[in-house]
Design a protein around this motif. Sequence first.
Motif, PDB file in Angstrom:
ATOM      1  N   UNK A 144      40.738  50.842  36.312  1.00  0.00           N
ATOM      2  CA  UNK A 144      40.017  50.129  35.262  1.00  0.00           C
ATOM      3  C   UNK A 144      40.915  49.062  34.670  1.00  0.00           C
ATOM      4  N   UNK A 145      40.414  47.847  34.617  1.00  0.00           N
ATOM      5  CA  UNK A 145      41.142  46.738  34.001  1.00  0.00           C
ATOM      6  C   UNK A 145      40.195  45.953  33.120  1.00  0.00           C
ATOM      7  N   UNK A 146      40.750  45.027  32.362  1.00  0.00           N
ATOM      8  CA  UNK A 146      39.946  44.259  31.427  1.00  0.00           C
ATOM      9  C   UNK A 146      39.976  42.778  31.711  1.00  0.00           C
ATOM     10  N   UNK A 147      39.083  42.058  31.057  1.00  0.00           N
ATOM     11  CA  UNK A 147      39.009  40.604  31.200  1.00  0.00           C
ATOM     12  C   UNK A 147      38.532  40.018  29.883  1.00  0.00           C
ATOM     13  N   UNK A 148      38.979  38.817  29.612  1.00  0.00           N
ATOM     14  CA  UNK A 148      38.502  38.044  28.468  1.00  0.00           C
ATOM     15  C   UNK A 148      38.196  36.644  28.968  1.00  0.00           C
ATOM     16  N   UNK A 149      37.095  36.076  28.517  1.00  0.00           N
ATOM     17  CA  UNK A 149      36.693  34.777  29.063  1.00  0.00           C
ATOM     18  C   UNK A 149      36.075  33.885  27.995  1.00  0.00           C
ATOM     19  N   UNK A 150      36.108  32.597  28.291  1.00  0.00           N
ATOM     20  CA  UNK A 150      35.459  31.566  27.491  1.00  0.00           C
ATOM     21  C   UNK A 150      34.760  30.620  28.464  1.00  0.00           C
ATOM     22  N   UNK A 151      33.452  30.443  28.262  1.00  0.00           N
ATOM     23  CA  UNK A 151      32.664  29.545  29.104  1.00  0.00           C
ATOM     24  C   UNK A 151      32.036  28.466  28.220  1.00  0.00           C
ATOM     25  N   UNK A 152      32.078  27.231  28.710  1.00  0.00           N
ATOM     26  CA  UNK A 152      31.404  26.125  28.033  1.00  0.00           C
ATOM     27  C   UNK A 152      30.654  25.325  29.092  1.00  0.00           C
ATOM     28  N   UNK A 153      29.566  24.688  28.683  1.00  0.00           N
ATOM     29  CA  UNK A 153      28.831  23.879  29.649  1.00  0.00           C
ATOM     30  C   UNK A 153      27.565  23.309  29.053  1.00  0.00           C
ATOM     31  N   UNK A 154      26.945  22.455  29.840  1.00  0.00           N
ATOM     32  CA  UNK A 154      25.732  21.800  29.387  1.00  0.00           C
ATOM     33  C   UNK A 154      24.865  21.456  30.585  1.00  0.00           C
TER      34      UNK A 154
END
Length: 761
Positions: free
Chosen positions: A684-694
């Motif tokens: 088990x591992x983790x992730x953090x993300x940021x997504x931007x778009x249009x």
Amino acid sequence: MRTAALSLLAMILLTAAVQAQTFRFSSFEIQGNTRIEEATILQTLGVARGQAISAGALSDGYQRLQASGLFQRVELVPQGSKLLVIVDEFPIINRINIEGNDRLSDDDLFTVIGSTPRRTYSPAQAERDAAAITDAYAQSGRLSATVAPKIIERRGNRVDLVFEVAEGRVSEVERISFVGNRAFSDRRLRRVLETSQAGIFRLLIGSDTFVADRIAFDEQLLRDFYLSRGYADFQVLSSTPELSPSRDSFFITFQIQEGQQFRFGELTASSDLAEIDVDLYQSEIRVRPGDIFSPQAMERTIERLELLATREGLTFIRATPRVTRNDRDLTLDVDFVLEKGERLFVERIDIEGNQTTLDRVIRRQFDTVEGDPFNPREIRAAAERIRALGYFTQADVSAREGASDGTIIVDVDVEEQPTGSLGFGLNYSVEQGPGVAVSFSENNFLGRGQTLDFTIDTGSENTSSSVRFIEPAFLARDLALSFGAFYQETSDDSLTFDTRTIGFDAGIAFPVGEYSRLRLSYGISDDKLTARDPANLSQILRGDEGSNVTSVVGYRWSYNTIGGGLDPTRGVRLSFGQDFAGLGGDTEFVRTSFSAEAQRTVANDEVTLRAAFEGGLVTSLNGTNSLQATRFFNRPSIIRGFETAGIGPRDRVAGDDALGGNRYVAARVEAQFPFGFLPDEYGISGAAFLDVGSVWGLDDTNGGPNGTDPVDDGFFLNSAVGVGILWDTQLGPLRFNFSQAIRKREFDRVQNFDLTIETRF
């Protein structure tokens, strides 16, 4: 039996001493034989009527009868001029049973035993069979298994042979530890190994079972890992498995010596051969001073130099690296010396171990064919390509001397593994509810190296399916020919229309560089839009009603060094493509798309960082407007945190329908990291993300039922943040995404949770 034999020998020796150590028999009497002919017994004994025979020769004959495996007991009784031979025959095996085996089937175990029904029973062979069955269980991790051979007597001097099996518990790998590692943690090094610690899925995961033969492979994996990261002096000093007192688990300790990390220093090409232009070869060296040292980078450079020699019409040129250590600044200078190699030719290529995969699939991984000059580096490169196919758990390539001087035979020994996968996907959103996806993929279809994919994606409002076939070596060249068909329909109660798309595409792809490929394609589709409520349908979509045929030709260039470049800790993936519609059909446009992704590991390979940027543009031609089916819509793979078609232009007057856009851009950054508080064997591992778009831009913004209400098709940068939980299980990798939109418009539709799962068989 042994006492009787010793007594007999003593009697024979005593009689021999009395009778001048010789016998002479004029008649023989054999008792106890029912199946074995008298002639066979006398021939084995080696005694003839009237022949003088010594006591030693008679003893040898006795030993031959005992060793024949036909008799439980043999007794020789000299009676003057007559020899009495008393035998007790071994019984015949009526049938063989294996009892108590659950983990290994009868069919598996019968392949390792030598006893056979309707043959003579041999206690020694039965003991060997029991040991072979025990070894089979040891290979499956059950070192405490015991096997006892038993016989059940039947009439007619026959017996049933029964192997009673007590399987015991699996001997698992309870803990893997390392001594001497400073640069990388135990947790990171465990991920390198094939063997894993027993975790909560210990009943399902095969790799946590202790297999002694796997340790040597794990040692090689450790060496490859460290060498690829510049640790030129790395050594595995020892690998010690310790069995627990209960014999149901192992503790494995790898003692290693990392050494220092080296980088490349000066890299040069040199030669004493007059036909070699050194400057030309120097320009082929792509590795730069300061790059982390790796054998892969050196091998790629050698291949490039030797390939250049071949293009220049020079044969048997070998690039031999000569390395100079600079311990003070931890660099390695490499001089690639171009010289004439030994004149050897390939006599033939022998392939063994492939039960399903055709020989030609393996053979085409070799650039060398029979009769070509032998190049050991090319053979090693072919071995790597064979392993990279993913068809085999083991692929060994070696060379040996041929039948004549100056020839080499190349041996390929492979062990196949499953190449199919079955995937299940789940997703959920508040508006649309749950969705299910099923996919099947076979990467070695019928052993021909071909790919066959089939997917079905069903939800409460959308259904899609597709099938694709790929021949990776069309015309026996590095040309990937593909065909595909697809079907999709939507029936969303929140929309004023339904859609249906059915189509076909074909393409051919080929390499244009060391890491790049180009694909040329043609596709045709029939896109149908049906209004549920024509009076309330957006004016922008009225031109899409009915069926519209789209015929496109296109190309796509791709470049990828992730997982295959010179530096395993980083890589990039780039693509650029265009589709041109108008060669027949009802639509005319140019659709352009691009993507760029970078990946690298930090914190001593503990954390993986990813960044991606992509976008697209649809340009309508000859005064036409783009159709709903050809515009861009958001997907969770583009911008997480929002529904499919959840952002972009929307006709809020006519049905609140998503219209898509002629333009889109998206950027994603993500960090994947281990959970230090959880045992790493849980996967088990983790992730953090940021997504931007249009998604934005329409050819016609006159919305509403009557075209009198303008639609906002301006650029708006949506964004979302989230965390993910990645769970690597035997069922497949699971990913749970939890996201929160941080910048959105009031009519944008969010999706806060997403789950995907894939399982292999």
